[in-house]
Design a protein around this motif. Structure first.
Motif: not given
Length: 362
Positions: A311-331
């Protein structure tokens, strides 16, 4: 008689695992050479116990939540709770969850960790509080427990004179010895917390800035924009956020997959993202942190997947970080699973978002 191998340097895990051999005498433990760090798919519960990686991961998390709450009730230091979780993870890096009751092992790990970190608790107190927590989570009535030969009082504590109490007491003492043999009597545990001095180094050398740079700290109560004020606010926010992520990492098997320093630097990255910090002078996080892209993506995705339902997690920021990590994963995957020299040793987890919609609690 074969000469025993020399002990490992302080703070370093022995390059061995423990195997159990059975003869006409009672079971003994022998040390067999094996890699110190390995992937989740190599854990005994997956290889021998029939667990999927997801089931194995969920079982660990549920038990670590139990240890977290038990440590809070017993009022032991944070480092004691973390050490108990490392003992638990290392024990089940050798044994399958089908071999030993995870609740009993967790209680023994907490008892041993309290002694190791110089915050000992009486065996009776540990058993009573841990049993009460388990009893409350199981939601079994007093009558249902009585049918199983378990007697509890009105507050949910186990009767100290019933057979179940003596059985549990003997079992915990036995498991404490088994755990010691399993972990090779290595009681000096290095945690990621000791590496957060990196935060002060990065901030004092002005390697980090707020994004955008003109933004002030959310925790600041002063209108001053002097470097000293910003330094103090940035230090406080990033250190606390990084420690929170390090605490979360203890609920995963990351301590079996990576050294504590690597985990600490990944937590600094996550903490910096949540504090809306970025590297200065147009640098990337990997330029100022001592870890590879594959390690950062692997650790970050596992922690993000763990905290996704908090609870209380900034979902927009969470998605941004997740996208950055997934980008690294694809690379990394595009480079054949080798991100900056890791050689594909660690298998990357599913992307953030591909988690169970209803993760079971303890």
């Amino acid at each position: 008689m074969q000469k025993a191998p020399p002990p490992p340097p302080p703070g370093q895990r022995p390059n061995a695992t423990i195997a159990t051999t059975t003869t006409s005498k009672p079971a003994t433990t022998t040390i067999t050479k094996a890699p110190a760090y390995f992937s989740e798919s190599e854990l005994p519960s997956c290889k021998l116990g029939g667990f999927t990686t997801k089931e194995e991961r969920t079982t660990r998390r549920k038990t670590c939540r139990f240890l977290e709450e038990a440590g809070r009730v017993l009022k032991v230091p944070r480092v004691t709770i973390s050490t108990s979780m490392v003992f638990f993870h290392r024990f089940y890096a050798v044994h399958s969850f089908k071999d030993h009751d995870r609740f009993e092992v967790a209680v023994a790990c907490l008892l041993l960790a309290a002694k190791t970190e110089e915050s000992p608790k009486k065996l009776v107190s540990v058993i009573q509080e841990c049993f009460r927590l388990k009893h409350l989570s199981s939601k079994k009535s007093k009558e249902a427990l009585a049918k199983e030969g378990i007697e509890v009082n009105a507050k949910g504590y186990l009767d100290g004179k019933c057979k179940e109490f003596y059985r549990l007491k003997e079992r915990i003492l036995l498991l404490e010895r088994v755990i010691l043999h399993t972990i090779g009597f290595e009681l000096s545990i290095s945690h990621p917390y000791i590496y957060f001095g990196k935060v002060k180094t990065m901030i004092s050398s002005r390697q980090l800035e707020y994004s955008p740079p003109s933004a002030s700290s959310s925790a600041s109560s002063s209108a001053s924009n002097t470097f000293h004020d910003q330094f103090q606010n940035m230090m406080k926010e990033l250190t606390q956020s990084s420690m929170n992520f390090a605490n979360d990492s203890m609920h995963t098997s990351l301590c079996l997959q990576f050294p504590p320093k690597t985990i600490a630097h990944a937590c600094i990255y996550l903490g910096g993202q949540f504090c809306k910090l970025r590297p200065a002078d147009k640098k990337q996080w990997l330029d100022i942190l001592d870890l590879s892209m594959v390690d950062l993506a692997t650790i970050g995705l596992q922690i993000m997947e763990l905290i996704a339902d908090k609870k209380g997690i900034d979902q927009d920021l969470f998605k941004t970080i997740g996208a950055d990590l997934n980008r690294m994963k694809k690379e990394v995957e595009g480079a054949g699973g080798n991100g900056n020299g890791s050689g594909g040793k660690h298998r990357l987890p599913p992307p953030v978002g591909e988690r169970d919609p209803k993760r079971p609690r303890m």
